[in-house]
Design a protein around this motif. Structure first.
Motif, PDB file in Angstrom:
ATOM      1  N   ILE A   1      -2.284 -13.301  99.820  1.00 20.90           N
ATOM      2  CA  ILE A   1      -3.707 -13.027  99.992  1.00 20.90           C
ATOM      3  C   ILE A   1      -4.525 -13.908  99.042  1.00 20.90           C
ATOM      4  O   ILE A   1      -4.277 -13.898  97.834  1.00 20.90           O
ATOM      5  CB  ILE A   1      -4.017 -11.542  99.674  1.00 20.90           C
ATOM      6  N   PRO A   2      -5.519 -14.642  99.554  1.00 23.95           N
ATOM      7  CA  PRO A   2      -6.396 -15.426  98.671  1.00 23.95           C
ATOM      8  C   PRO A   2      -7.438 -14.512  98.029  1.00 23.95           C
ATOM      9  O   PRO A   2      -8.596 -14.478  98.427  1.00 23.95           O
ATOM     10  CB  PRO A   2      -7.022 -16.449  99.619  1.00 23.95           C
TER      11      PRO A   2
ATOM     12  N   VAL B   1       5.743  -5.082  93.451  1.00 22.15           N
ATOM     13  CA  VAL B   1       4.558  -5.806  93.912  1.00 22.15           C
ATOM     14  C   VAL B   1       4.441  -5.711  95.429  1.00 22.15           C
ATOM     15  O   VAL B   1       5.440  -5.638  96.143  1.00 22.15           O
ATOM     16  CB  VAL B   1       4.546  -7.289  93.465  1.00 22.15           C
ATOM     17  N   SER B   2       3.201  -5.689  95.910  1.00 18.95           N
ATOM     18  CA  SER B   2       2.994  -5.531  97.350  1.00 18.95           C
ATOM     19  C   SER B   2       2.328  -6.749  97.987  1.00 18.95           C
ATOM     20  O   SER B   2       2.160  -6.785  99.202  1.00 18.95           O
ATOM     21  CB  SER B   2       2.155  -4.286  97.621  1.00 18.95           C
ATOM     22  N   LEU B   3       1.939  -7.728  97.169  1.00 12.54           N
ATOM     23  CA  LEU B   3       1.357  -8.951  97.703  1.00 12.54           C
ATOM     24  C   LEU B   3       1.464 -10.049  96.664  1.00 12.54           C
ATOM     25  O   LEU B   3       1.768  -9.803  95.511  1.00 12.54           O
ATOM     26  CB  LEU B   3      -0.106  -8.749  98.115  1.00 12.54           C
ATOM     27  N   VAL B   4       1.199 -11.269  97.108  1.00  9.86           N
ATOM     28  CA  VAL B   4       1.186 -12.431  96.217  1.00  9.86           C
ATOM     29  C   VAL B   4      -0.185 -13.079  96.353  1.00  9.86           C
ATOM     30  O   VAL B   4      -0.725 -13.185  97.454  1.00  9.86           O
ATOM     31  CB  VAL B   4       2.293 -13.439  96.608  1.00  9.86           C
ATOM     32  N   THR B   5      -0.762 -13.479  95.229  1.00 11.82           N
ATOM     33  CA  THR B   5      -2.030 -14.198  95.251  1.00 11.82           C
ATOM     34  C   THR B   5      -1.925 -15.396  94.316  1.00 11.82           C
ATOM     35  O   THR B   5      -0.875 -15.634  93.718  1.00 11.82           O
ATOM     36  CB  THR B   5      -3.216 -13.277  94.889  1.00 11.82           C
ATOM     37  N   TYR B   6      -2.990 -16.138  94.178  1.00 16.15           N
ATOM     38  CA  TYR B   6      -2.963 -17.361  93.376  1.00 16.15           C
ATOM     39  C   TYR B   6      -4.369 -17.703  92.910  1.00 16.15           C
ATOM     40  O   TYR B   6      -5.355 -17.245  93.480  1.00 16.15           O
ATOM     41  CB  TYR B   6      -2.394 -18.526  94.202  1.00 16.15           C
ATOM     42  N   ALA B   7      -4.450 -18.509  91.863  1.00 12.41           N
ATOM     43  CA  ALA B   7      -5.730 -19.048  91.399  1.00 12.41           C
ATOM     44  C   ALA B   7      -5.923 -20.387  92.107  1.00 12.41           C
ATOM     45  O   ALA B   7      -5.134 -21.313  91.911  1.00 12.41           O
ATOM     46  CB  ALA B   7      -5.717 -19.242  89.893  1.00 12.41           C
ATOM     47  N   PRO B   8      -6.925 -20.505  92.960  1.00  8.97           N
ATOM     48  CA  PRO B   8      -7.093 -21.739  93.734  1.00  8.97           C
ATOM     49  C   PRO B   8      -7.513 -22.923  92.874  1.00  8.97           C
ATOM     50  O   PRO B   8      -8.104 -22.756  91.808  1.00  8.97           O
ATOM     51  CB  PRO B   8      -8.193 -21.379  94.732  1.00  8.97           C
ATOM     52  N   ARG B   9      -7.198 -24.099  93.363  1.00 10.05           N
ATOM     53  CA  ARG B   9      -7.660 -25.329  92.716  1.00 10.05           C
ATOM     54  C   ARG B   9      -9.159 -25.454  92.889  1.00 10.05           C
ATOM     55  O   ARG B   9      -9.735 -24.936  93.839  1.00 10.05           O
ATOM     56  CB  ARG B   9      -7.013 -26.551  93.381  1.00 10.05           C
ATOM     57  N   ARG B  10      -9.760 -26.188  91.988  1.00 13.07           N
ATOM     58  CA  ARG B  10     -11.182 -26.494  92.149  1.00 13.07           C
ATOM     59  C   ARG B  10     -11.352 -27.328  93.412  1.00 13.07           C
ATOM     60  O   ARG B  10     -10.477 -28.135  93.743  1.00 13.07           O
ATOM     61  CB  ARG B  10     -11.684 -27.261  90.937  1.00 13.07           C
ATOM     62  N   PRO B  11     -12.476 -27.156  94.125  1.00 10.60           N
ATOM     63  CA  PRO B  11     -12.666 -27.893  95.381  1.00 10.60           C
ATOM     64  C   PRO B  11     -12.475 -29.404  95.245  1.00 10.60           C
ATOM     65  O   PRO B  11     -11.858 -30.030  96.094  1.00 10.60           O
ATOM     66  CB  PRO B  11     -14.096 -27.543  95.786  1.00 10.60           C
TER      67      PRO B  11
ATOM     68  N   ARG C   1     -12.612 -19.118  92.227  1.00 12.54           N
ATOM     69  CA  ARG C   1     -12.835 -19.990  91.078  1.00 12.54           C
ATOM     70  C   ARG C   1     -14.319 -20.291  91.018  1.00 12.54           C
ATOM     71  O   ARG C   1     -14.923 -20.661  92.000  1.00 12.54           O
ATOM     72  CB  ARG C   1     -12.042 -21.280  91.221  1.00 12.54           C
ATOM     73  N   LYS C   2     -14.901 -20.103  89.841  1.00 14.79           N
ATOM     74  CA  LYS C   2     -16.337 -20.375  89.666  1.00 14.79           C
ATOM     75  C   LYS C   2     -16.558 -21.777  89.198  1.00 14.79           C
ATOM     76  O   LYS C   2     -15.778 -22.400  88.598  1.00 14.79           O
ATOM     77  CB  LYS C   2     -16.934 -19.402  88.664  1.00 14.79           C
TER      78      LYS C   2
ATOM     79  N   PHE D   1      -4.181 -31.017  98.737  1.00 19.41           N
ATOM     80  CA  PHE D   1      -3.480 -29.743  98.872  1.00 19.41           C
ATOM     81  C   PHE D   1      -3.748 -28.895  97.639  1.00 19.41           C
ATOM     82  O   PHE D   1      -4.255 -29.378  96.635  1.00 19.41           O
ATOM     83  CB  PHE D   1      -1.969 -29.955  99.045  1.00 19.41           C
ATOM     84  N   ASP D   2      -3.404 -27.640  97.725  1.00 22.90           N
ATOM     85  CA  ASP D   2      -3.527 -26.706  96.607  1.00 22.90           C
ATOM     86  C   ASP D   2      -2.121 -26.230  96.267  1.00 22.90           C
ATOM     87  O   ASP D   2      -1.533 -25.431  96.993  1.00 22.90           O
ATOM     88  CB  ASP D   2      -4.425 -25.534  97.012  1.00 22.90           C
ATOM     89  N   GLN D   3      -1.559 -26.742  95.185  1.00 26.00           N
ATOM     90  CA  GLN D   3      -0.176 -26.427  94.842  1.00 26.00           C
ATOM     91  C   GLN D   3       0.026 -24.948  94.562  1.00 26.00           C
ATOM     92  O   GLN D   3       1.077 -24.393  94.889  1.00 26.00           O
ATOM     93  CB  GLN D   3       0.323 -27.279  93.666  1.00 26.00           C
ATOM     94  N   ALA D   4      -0.963 -24.284  94.002  1.00 27.19           N
ATOM     95  CA  ALA D   4      -0.821 -22.850  93.730  1.00 27.19           C
ATOM     96  C   ALA D   4      -0.730 -22.068  95.039  1.00 27.19           C
ATOM     97  O   ALA D   4       0.061 -21.133  95.164  1.00 27.19           O
ATOM     98  CB  ALA D   4      -1.985 -22.347  92.885  1.00 27.19           C
ATOM     99  N   GLN D   5      -1.527 -22.469  96.009  1.00 22.66           N
ATOM    100  CA  GLN D   5      -1.487 -21.816  97.316  1.00 22.66           C
ATOM    101  C   GLN D   5      -0.137 -22.050  98.000  1.00 22.66           C
ATOM    102  O   GLN D   5       0.468 -21.114  98.530  1.00 22.66           O
ATOM    103  CB  GLN D   5      -2.613 -22.342  98.200  1.00 22.66           C
TER     104      GLN D   5
END
Length: 82
Positions: free
Chosen positions: A76-77, A39-49, A81-82, A57-61
């Motif tokens: 990288i973000p 893997v070359s980066l880490v990303t996450y699914a952000p919390r709903r606003p 999230r829609k 805070f955003d625990q996934a971030q």
């Protein structure tokens, strides 16, 4: 503590010790897994606003940043999230 208790503490309470423990375990797994080792980066699914405002805070971030730091990778973000 059970896994459920640990994840609840991390997700809803922002418990730093739980975040540190989980990030170390996940980083260790990534290092040891031949499929994930490239893997070359880490990303996450952000919390709903609304959730981010509610909890502050955003625990996934936070988790993604800790894992990325342990693996010396960028966090990288890249997801929306829609």
């Amino acid at each position: 503590a059970s896994v459920k208790t640990l994840l609840f503490a991390m997700k809803n309470k922002g418990h730093r010790n739980a975040l540190a423990f989980v990030s170390e375990q996940m980083a260790r797994h990534i290092r040891q897994d031949s499929f994930l080792s490239g893997v070359s980066l880490v990303t996450y699914a952000p919390r709903r606003p609304g959730e981010k405002q509610r909890y502050g805070f955003d625990q996934a971030q936070l988790l993604a940043r800790k894992i990325a730091a342990r693996l010396s990778l960028p966090c990288i973000p890249a997801l929306l999230r829609k």
